[in-house]
Write an enzyme that holds these catalytic residues in place. Structure first.
Site, PDB file in Angstrom:
ATOM      1  N   ASP A 222       0.865  -1.183   0.000  1.00  0.00           N
ATOM      2  CA  ASP A 222       0.000   0.000   0.000  1.00  0.00           C
ATOM      3  C   ASP A 222       0.900   1.230   0.000  1.00  0.00           C
ATOM      4  OD1 ASP A 222      -2.281   1.868   0.684  1.00  0.00           O
ATOM      5  OD2 ASP A 222      -3.322  -0.032   0.893  1.00  0.00           O
ATOM      6  N   HIS A 245       2.261   1.931  -3.158  1.00  0.00           N
ATOM      7  CA  HIS A 245       1.379   2.887  -3.831  1.00  0.00           C
ATOM      8  C   HIS A 245       1.924   4.305  -3.808  1.00  0.00           C
ATOM      9  CE1 HIS A 245      -2.395   0.121  -3.192  1.00  0.00           C
ATOM     10  NE2 HIS A 245      -1.448  -0.439  -3.900  1.00  0.00           N
TER      11      HIS A 245
END
Length: 398
Positions: A222, A245
């Site tokens: 993430d 991310h």
């Protein structure tokens, strides 16, 4: 004779100052978790020993050190509570803390290791192994019976914290969370989890002020670093991110009444194979939130899908979003010295709110390419300026 007497008096004064300073110094008390019953075999529970060490250190009026010798220590979810009698507690870790291998044991606890209402806590070294890999497939499957997962290390409503040289691996959920804190310094931290591990943000900061993240190496499934609402004066420098991310401000605007984010600096960062690089994201719904006075400086993009992106229509899996205009006001954001390669044709994307367009977006010395050719930029409802060499060509409204 007078000079000799003056020198003699000076030497005596120096001796007296050093003598009384050393005699008045407060000794540091050390609590070894082994002596309090902890086992370093990775199988025997050591939670009680750690809580006993904390009780002694927190209850001492002297500066205290909790020491973890080499070895593996099985630890269930635990909360280390203030208010302590001293503001100088060092936790020195030469071993590895291991979460239960069955993710269901702590999966609904929210946090594995939580410090709450503490002041002056310093963590040096060590490895935190969240053993979360068993949970990730369950969460990816969409099974509603999966626990949400525990954050590995959390600090809540705390001040004057140092986390130095720590490694966090395979967290069930977020690795490090700083919530409601002031003056937290995270330095030399290493975070690692699989690139497909859901919700395993590296470092998350929210409702906090005057915090610093330095010299971090973060690879996860993430955001490498995520910045939540009510964060001010955050400094992020020298971070290597990938997989993950990217570095994200947001998501913002999920709540109607929400504090904003301001005065954030992100500099000297490298993104390798990440989904995003420098991102600001907000939900497409009414909100009182904002993001302003943001500086992204000296960033290197290596095969990044979205190197520069503002997304004000954020809605993961297209759920829970009414599709209205975002109420989050984004202003005064500078991208300076951003280079290298985008993995997609659109390297710069500003998708801003039609109700509150982004303003004061500044591009300075940006050079992003796609497959050794010029990349493209996309703008919706974004005003700003460009200076120096900017490629792809700016689409901002002047």
């Amino acid at each position: 004779m007078a000079k000799s007497m003056s020198l003699h008096i000076l030497l005596v004064l120096i001796f007296l100052i050093l003598f009384f300073s050393s005699s008045l110094a407060i000794p540091v008390v050390t609590y070894n978790v082994i002596s309090l019953g902890a086992k370093s075999d990775g199988r025997s529970g050591s939670t009680k020993a750690f809580l006993a060490a904390w009780a002694k250190a927190c209850g001492s009026t002297a500066a205290s050190t909790i020491y973890l010798p080499p070895g593996r220590y099985l630890l269930h979810n635990v909360v280390f509570q203030g208010q302590c009698r001293n503001n100088d507690i060092t936790i020195r870790i030469d071993g590895t803390l291991v979460a239960p291998s069955d993710y269901r044991v702590i999966g609904d606890a929210g946090n594995w290791i939580l410090f709450e209402h503490v002041n002056g806590v310093y963590i040096y070294g060590g490895i935190l192994d969240g053993q979360g890999a068993g949970l990730w497939p369950c969460k990816r499957s969409g099974n509603n019976n999966c626990p949400s997962g525990a954050t590995t290390l959390g600090f809540s409503n705390s001040n004057n914290i140092l986390i130095n040289g720590l490694t966090s691996q395979n967290s069930q959920m977020f690795h490090v969370v700083i919530n409601g804190c002031h003056n937290v310094k995270v330095q030399g931290v290493r975070v690692s989890a699989s690139g497909n591990s859901p919700n395993t943000d590296g470092i998350h900061v929210q409702s906090s002020s005057d915090d610093t993240i330095l010299n971090a190496r973060i690879g996860t499934g993430d955001d490498c670093v995520s910045v939540g609402p009510d964060t001010t004066n955050l400094w992020i420098e020298n971070v290597a991110c990938g997989p993950g991310h990217g570095i994200s401000i947001g998501s913002l605007g999920k709540e109607l009444h929400e504090a904003g984010v301001q005065n954030v600096t992100v500099k000297i960062v490298t993104f390798t194979g990440t989904e995003n690089g420098l991102r600001i994201k907000s939900w497409g719904r009414p909100s009182t939130g904002f993001a302003r006075n943001i500086l992204f400086q000296h960033a290197l993009m290596k095969n990044v899908d979205n190197p520069i992106v503002i997304d004000q229509n954020y809605s993961p899996d297209n759920k829970n979003c009414p599709g209205k205009s975002s109420g989050v006001k984004i202003s005064d954001v500078t991208y300076q010295d951003i280079h290298e390669a985008s993995a997609t044709e659109i390297a710069v994307k500003f998708d801003c709110s039609p109700k509150y367009p982004c303003s004061g977006i500044n591009l300075e010395d940006v050079k992003l390419i796609y497959k050794n050719q010029q990349a493209e930029a996309s703008c919706r409802n974004a005003d700003g300026s460009a200076s120096g060499f900017v490629q792809p060509n700016s689409c901002l409204k002047l």
